[in-house]
Design a protein around this motif. Sequence first.
Motif: not given
Length: 371
Positions: A10-17, A48-58, A74-76
């Motif tokens: 989950l941390l990898k995905k959140l860091t990406l976004a 941020n309205l200029e850039v949107t990142i969407i990622t998924t995980l099982e 959450l990230l911290d």
Amino acid sequence: MKFSVSSSDLLKKLTLATGVVGANTVMPILEDYLFSLTDNTLTITASNLEVTIITTLEVNAEEDGQIAITAKILLDTLKALPEQPITFDVDLGARSVSIASAYGKYKLAGDSADDFPELPALENANTISLPGSTLISSLGKTLFATSSDELRIAMQGVYFQIEESSIIFVATDAHKLVKYTFQTNKNDKIDSFIIPKKGLSLLKNALKDDDEVVLSYNKKNAFFSFGETDVIIRLIDAKYPDYNTVIPYDNPNFLTLDRASFQSSLRRIAIYANKSTNQVVMNISDGSLTISAQDLDFSNEATEQMACEYSGEAMNIGFNAKFLGEMLSVLDTDQIRLKLSTPNRAGILERAEQPEGEELLMLVMPVMLGN
């Protein structure tokens, strides 16, 4: 809404976004991640309205749902936890998020998913495909040359020019210019658009060499889809300058150098250059290159000489050492060639030998001698 997941996954995905998440006083909801859970697939969205990142995980889901969760806390929390399974238990009615780990429980407030802005729609789009390695390489060679001048909005991004059988990436800040071309299969449509630097930087960090990227675009947005991730970037609505008019094509003087040696010499000489112009002077003649710099305000000066191959008339020409250094750092070749015409016209920096199917051209404006 309830699910279990590996904390590190989950941390990898959140860091990406997380690159698009920041303090937003106008829309505080944009300080959140949007979690959407459907059939053991967790979709994480940040924008941020200029850039949107969407990622998924099982994940191991017990109950589907949607909730927005404050990104920073959450990230911290996840950064402070060692790898382990964690369980999210969300009370959608109370908008309360409970996280259980082997160490204890953590509770934080959530926000309504309905408050999260609607995503840009993929309508009337054209599509091309390209390897992740090519896109990473293209962005690595061009992003540094974009402008930060807010009055030159078109130059704040990379210009994508889609031709019949090639894609051209162009970046310039009016002092330097990079044009990178690579051959493709036949493209359905000749087109062009400008993508801002920040979005492309986030995209580059998210990409892997073995990704196959589908790029779809319309008049407003570019949609990059690869692996389990989508990156949507709003295009710059401006006309890109006609860059071909500034590229000198009649350059009879050719200087060939070892890139690493030239880069090292330049780095040393630049220490002694005037800090406002960063000017280094290149005295070029057959078989010899002398690089020098001086700062008259502090009586500092330095000179070095190195071997070279040169075909053309002897010449003195000045360049900004910082610009030259940036270009040399992204030229992935042992031997480089500098094409010159006169001391007051731009120099063209290239690989001594261009790989098949691609061409990299870098232009740097001279610094007038005596400045």
